[in-house]
Design an enzyme around this catalytic site. Sequence first.
Site: not given
Ligand code: NAD
Ligand code: ATP
Length: 546
Positions: A310-311, A389, A419
């Site tokens: 999703d990231g 998001n 918070d």
């Molecule tokens: N306490 C928490 O649950 C918490 C804390 C901080 C950030 N986040 C979420 O992480 C997001 C950023 O994602 P990232 O991947 O860059 O960071 P990250 O790598 O820390 O991943 C956060 C997790 O949130 C999940 N996620 C992201 N968007 C989602 C969605 N729309 N629905 C369900 N799950 C989702 C991702 O799959 C990942 O497992 C933020 O937008 C925020 O929503 C969650």
């Molecule tokens: N092309 C990109 N350049 C820089 N950062 C990226 C890029 N793609 C993803 N990221 C960052 O890398 C982090 C992890 O990416 P992503 O959530 O896709 O992978 P993951 O953590 O393995 O997957 P999941 O969220 O399903 O666990 C995210 O914080 C996202 O913002």
Amino acid sequence: RLDNEISISFFLDHRKNSMSSYKLNYTDSFGNGDVNSLGSNPENGSSLAQSEKAVEELLIQQTPMLATDDHLIEFSEALRTVAKALRGSAEGKALAQAEAAEWKRRYELERSKNQELLHKAPLNGVCADESSNKGMDHLAKSPRRHGQENGKPERYSLERICSHDVLQDGESNSPNGCNNKLKRKASFKLSWGCKGQANDQHKKEIVSFESGNITTADRSSKQISLTWETNPQTVIIFTKPNSTSVRVLSVEMVRWLREHKGLNVYVEPRVKAELLSESCSFDFVQTWEDDKEISLLHPKVDLVITLGGDGTVLWAASMFKGPVPPIVPFSMGSLGFMTPFHSEQYRDCLEAVLKGPISITLRHRLQCHIIRDKARHDYETEENTLVLNEVTIDRGISSYLTNLECYCDNSFVTCVQGDGLILSTTSGSTAYSLAAGGSMVHPQVPGILFTPICPHSLSFRPLILPDHVTVRVQVPFNSRSSAWVSFDGKGRKQLEAGDALVCSIAPWPVSTACQVESTHDFLRSIHDGLHWNLRKTQSSDGPRDT
Ligand SMILES: NC(=O)c1ccc[n+]([C@@H]2O[C@H](COP(=O)([O-])OP(=O)(O)OC[C@H]3O[C@@H](n4cnc5c(N)ncnc54)[C@H](O)[C@@H]3O)[C@@H](O)[C@H]2O)c1
Ligand SMILES: Nc1ncnc2c1ncn2[C@@H]1O[C@H](COP(=O)(O)OP(=O)(O)OP(=O)(O)O)[C@@H](O)[C@H]1O
């Protein structure tokens, strides 16, 4: 109405000492006299008071015979009953007339407003060359039904919008303005409908009022499908960094897209370097020098592919500050709420997408704007940030409670003491907002989630606000500490006392391709990703209701 006047005239034959004729008149609320009259002798009417007085005099002074007396009493009772009935009927009639006049007035008003709207709003479903002023707003906010499409009967017709519409809007709003590149973009149309339900045609676009019935608005969150009108030519691939499996797949996919589909491929500078380190045959792959250049790419790019979780989808969306090309997200992460496609089947999947039509989920974004107290008189303000998001306002490293004053369209909502606060899209409802106790909402439901983070209060339940509102979150001047804003979990910025964050739904949604369709994919993700409501099924072996 109680202002009806009723006069009853008695014509007494003194010789016979008996009543010979009478007349009843009443004046209705509209001043019409003689609306109903009863009686055999219509001339010589007098007022009720006079008549009653006459009756009284007769009864008291003339010492009439007992039989005549009874007769008069009986008759006067009868008259009273008739008068009462007439008064009731006149009241009912006047009330009904007044009500009908009011309904009619409202109906006319509504009709003239609708006609005005019809004249003002341009038609959807007409290609850009026919109408140049349309935008994504119409897709999200004012879908319009066509009577006939492709010769199909009306009930099977779908509403649609062309990709030109999206572009035109983007161009007019984009600071970069790339009109000369418009022709390079593959055109597509989006259609939405309700699987051809016959009664769908009767739905109204806005709430309308007819014959005392209020009919509801057309539903905005229907299944949406995308059909290409010209073949896509250019794709851009975003990949999760530092992942070997993603790197291996990106090499394979880029080659396949070029050799089998003849597409132009853009990748990030980092990925281009990776590809070139594999083989110099990848020098056809295009990239950009700095992030500012990517904002110029959207008029050229037909499709976005993401390889990651999703990231990576969030990252890809954040690259587009205006309109976003459709995204095909491949799952190469752990959760994958927005990534329904399996990377192993990328060929079949991309074949299907490039051919179309495909179902898409139209995900709304929030546009966030920070207003600094120090710069409140400045003409230049900070750039908008778009989030898919959520935007989070929290206490950051401060150990004090955040104190945030929240307003919705200038009405005071509440003061957050805890918070922090999450303002989330419905797509983001399954992310941070969910963790903070917010509800899960289907991504195509339009709205803004207002979810507190650890509020120090027993009664602070999360809210869901409608999609048309503007939310303002302000750090009060008497706050003990500053607050911190982050956008989709990134790009932290400090909010000092007096600073505010203003947030509303952006006019540029993100369309992500569905594996099956929007609702199916959403339910699958909450079941598979979160194991929602997973419980061992109770056995039938035990006590039962008799
Ligand atoms: N306490 C928490 O649950 C918490 C804390 C901080 C950030 N986040 C979420 O992480 C997001 C950023 O994602 P990232 O991947 O860059 O960071 P990250 O790598 O820390 O991943 C956060 C997790 O949130 C999940 N996620 C992201 N968007 C989602 C969605 N729309 N629905 C369900 N799950 C989702 C991702 O799959 C990942 O497992 C933020 O937008 C925020 O929503 C969650
Ligand atoms: N092309 C990109 N350049 C820089 N950062 C990226 C890029 N793609 C993803 N990221 C960052 O890398 C982090 C992890 O990416 P992503 O959530 O896709 O992978 P993951 O953590 O393995 O997957 P999941 O969220 O399903 O666990 C995210 O914080 C996202 O913002």
